[in-house]
Design a protein around this motif. Structure first.
Motif, mmCIF file in Angstrom:
data_model
loop_
_atom_site.group_PDB
_atom_site.id
_atom_site.type_symbol
_atom_site.label_atom_id
_atom_site.label_comp_id
_atom_site.label_asym_id
_atom_site.label_seq_id
_atom_site.Cartn_x
_atom_site.Cartn_y
_atom_site.Cartn_z
ATOM 1 N N UNK A 131 0.847 -1.142 0.067
ATOM 2 C CA UNK A 131 0.072 0.078 -0.098
ATOM 3 C C UNK A 131 0.878 1.229 -0.105
ATOM 4 N N UNK A 132 0.403 2.124 -0.949
ATOM 5 C CA UNK A 132 1.095 3.601 -0.834
ATOM 6 C C UNK A 132 0.009 4.453 -1.415
ATOM 7 N N UNK A 133 0.252 5.683 -1.008
ATOM 8 C CA UNK A 133 -0.514 6.806 -1.245
ATOM 9 C C UNK A 133 -0.320 7.251 -2.807
ATOM 10 N N UNK A 134 -1.269 7.033 -3.622
ATOM 11 C CA UNK A 134 -0.924 7.175 -4.980
ATOM 12 C C UNK A 134 -1.169 8.640 -5.231
ATOM 13 N N UNK A 135 -0.022 9.155 -6.110
ATOM 14 C CA UNK A 135 0.154 10.627 -6.368
ATOM 15 C C UNK A 135 0.384 10.825 -7.663
ATOM 16 N N UNK A 136 0.020 11.864 -8.431
ATOM 17 C CA UNK A 136 0.542 11.991 -9.754
ATOM 18 C C UNK A 136 2.240 11.847 -10.151
ATOM 19 N N UNK A 137 3.105 11.877 -8.938
ATOM 20 C CA UNK A 137 4.499 11.527 -9.113
ATOM 21 C C UNK A 137 4.828 10.309 -9.076
ATOM 22 N N UNK A 224 -5.484 3.128 9.021
ATOM 23 C CA UNK A 224 -5.261 3.819 7.604
ATOM 24 C C UNK A 224 -6.665 2.982 6.734
ATOM 25 N N UNK A 225 -6.993 3.780 5.722
ATOM 26 C CA UNK A 225 -7.925 2.941 4.861
ATOM 27 C C UNK A 225 -7.351 2.647 3.600
ATOM 28 N N UNK A 226 -7.352 1.477 3.029
ATOM 29 C CA UNK A 226 -6.626 1.073 2.013
ATOM 30 C C UNK A 226 -7.649 0.533 0.673
ATOM 31 N N UNK A 227 -7.703 1.143 0.016
ATOM 32 C CA UNK A 227 -8.494 0.778 -1.554
ATOM 33 C C UNK A 227 -7.618 -0.432 -2.241
ATOM 34 N N UNK A 228 -8.429 -1.254 -2.655
ATOM 35 C CA UNK A 228 -7.831 -2.482 -3.342
ATOM 36 C C UNK A 228 -7.982 -2.152 -4.888
ATOM 37 N N UNK A 229 -7.000 -1.824 -5.520
ATOM 38 C CA UNK A 229 -7.177 -1.469 -7.092
ATOM 39 C C UNK A 229 -6.884 -2.886 -7.654
ATOM 40 N N UNK A 230 -7.627 -3.469 -8.518
ATOM 41 C CA UNK A 230 -7.384 -4.659 -9.202
ATOM 42 C C UNK A 230 -6.938 -4.461 -10.582
ATOM 43 N N UNK A 231 -5.947 -5.265 -10.906
ATOM 44 C CA UNK A 231 -5.354 -5.320 -12.216
ATOM 45 C C UNK A 231 -5.210 -6.920 -12.531
ATOM 46 N N UNK A 232 -4.987 -7.155 -13.994
ATOM 47 C CA UNK A 232 -4.739 -8.441 -14.438
ATOM 48 C C UNK A 232 -5.134 -8.666 -15.757
ATOM 49 N N UNK A 233 -5.422 -9.833 -16.210
ATOM 50 C CA UNK A 233 -5.698 -10.112 -17.706
ATOM 51 C C UNK A 233 -7.206 -10.844 -17.676
ATOM 52 N N UNK A 234 -7.876 -10.629 -18.741
ATOM 53 C CA UNK A 234 -9.265 -11.003 -18.872
ATOM 54 C C UNK A 234 -9.349 -12.408 -18.809
ATOM 55 N N UNK A 273 -3.144 -16.618 -11.232
ATOM 56 C CA UNK A 273 -1.715 -15.852 -11.380
ATOM 57 C C UNK A 273 -1.860 -15.038 -12.427
ATOM 58 N N UNK A 274 -2.795 -14.663 -13.022
ATOM 59 C CA UNK A 274 -3.079 -13.552 -13.935
ATOM 60 C C UNK A 274 -3.766 -12.208 -13.302
ATOM 61 N N UNK A 275 -3.662 -12.149 -11.734
ATOM 62 C CA UNK A 275 -4.339 -11.161 -11.237
ATOM 63 C C UNK A 275 -3.342 -10.426 -10.295
ATOM 64 N N UNK A 276 -3.554 -9.377 -10.123
ATOM 65 C CA UNK A 276 -2.841 -8.602 -8.841
ATOM 66 C C UNK A 276 -3.645 -7.601 -8.337
ATOM 67 N N UNK A 277 -3.073 -7.014 -6.851
ATOM 68 C CA UNK A 277 -3.844 -5.836 -6.335
ATOM 69 C C UNK A 277 -2.882 -5.007 -5.962
ATOM 70 N N UNK A 278 -3.087 -3.498 -5.976
ATOM 71 C CA UNK A 278 -2.412 -2.353 -5.388
ATOM 72 C C UNK A 278 -3.277 -1.980 -4.470
ATOM 73 N N UNK A 279 -2.634 -1.833 -3.230
ATOM 74 C CA UNK A 279 -3.141 -1.014 -2.119
ATOM 75 C C UNK A 279 -2.973 0.526 -2.315
ATOM 76 N N UNK A 280 -4.161 1.055 -2.414
ATOM 77 C CA UNK A 280 -3.788 2.652 -2.563
ATOM 78 C C UNK A 280 -4.388 3.140 -1.133
ATOM 79 N N UNK A 281 -3.663 3.811 -0.238
ATOM 80 C CA UNK A 281 -3.856 4.468 0.959
ATOM 81 C C UNK A 281 -4.572 5.726 0.793
#
Length: 285
Positions: A131-137, A224-234, A273-281
């Motif tokens: 998890x990380x605070x997502x910013x434009x940088x 802290x509140x963490x949003x789970x951003x889903x990424x992967x393949x169809x 194995x074709x899925x992942x998640x990003x923690x967005x604080x």
């Protein structure tokens, strides 16, 4: 209500549901089949690996590939029932059936999206980005890290996606130097996908949704509140769905017509194995 024909309105409601659903772009429907009842099971055959060997001129020995069986349970059932008052039908200048059917479709799409995006629970621990605070940088570094996660499991390059919230969307659109990495004709893409798609960024088709799961971590000053951003393949998640019933009948209690629809579906992660998640604080407001 002579204008209502269930056989006609069923595909129209299906189309409206599709238009409102982000999830349709990030799943496969390879095992759609015929769904008739709640509790039905769709059988999924997952092919095994095919061996490749050196050829030395001798007779080639055939391989009998193994396949595994998975079951997709149709365990979700959504229903809408709309009461359309006779007086309102007379007074209204709009097609109330079309208006409310479209609203019902949007609500059903939202329910399906929430279920699909909650598949973050199926993600292997090694595919979870800290998890990380997502910013434009840092947004470009984060998406690049997501690409690496998928690269390490030989996830196909095509049909990769990432689903972000309005907060991360804001970071993407503000990111300096991102213009070169965004698909030309961005506004056309946004119109085409009903406002859900942002564009293609670093090999990912980026979609926006307000239904990403949020969890709380830590306690006290460390909470802290963490949003789970889903990424992967169809190929990772499959969806089977069906609008099984649309009917109209006269209300017994009111001078009104009733429109009712039943929507069945099920989702399953078939290739985690074709899925992942990003923690967005998420910063406290």
């Amino acid at each position: 209500m002579d204008a209502f024909i269930p056989e006609l309105w069923s595909p129209i409601i299906n189309i409206e549901t599709e238009k409102a659903m982000v999830g349709q772009f990030i799943v496969n429907r390879d095992y759609q089949g015929e769904i008739a009842n709640y509790g039905d099971t769709v059988r999924i055959t997952r092919p095994g690996a095919v061996n490749v060997t050196d050829y030395d001129g001798n007779p080639i020995q055939s391989q009998k590939p193994t396949a595994s069986q998975l079951s997709l349970l149709i365990n979700k059932r959504k229903v809408f029932q709309i009461l359309i008052d006779d007086f309102l039908k007379v007074q209204s200048s709009v097609d109330l059936i079309a208006t409310y059917s479209a609203e019902a479709a949007k609500s059903m799409a939202g329910a399906v999206d929430a279920d699909i995006l909650n598949r973050t629970a199926d993600v292997p621990d090694s595919h979870k980005i800290k998890p990380v605070e997502v910013k434009k940088d840092n947004i470009s570094d984060i998406i690049a890290d997501a690409g690496r996660v998928l690269d390490l499991t030989d996830t196909p390059i095509t049909d990769r996606y990432i689903v972000i919230s309005p907060d991360e969307q804001n970071a993407v659109l503000k990111a300096v130097g991102f213009t070169a990495n965004v698909t030309p004709g961005l506004m056309t893409n946004i119109a085409m996908f009903g406002g859900a798609a942002i564009g293609n960024v670093l090999g990912f088709q980026v979609y926006m949704s307000n239904r990403l799961p949020m969890i709380s971590e830590g306690s006290g000053q460390n909470a802290k509140h963490v949003r789970h951003i889903l990424f992967g393949h169809k190929s990772a998640i499959t969806l089977a769905d069906q609008l099984t019933q649309v009917e109209q009948f006269r209300s017994q209690e009111h001078p009104a017509d009733v429109i009712r629809g039943v929507y069945l579906y099920g989702t399953k992660t078939v290739r985690p194995e074709h899925l992942g998640v990003i923690g967005s604080i998420v910063k406290a407001s």
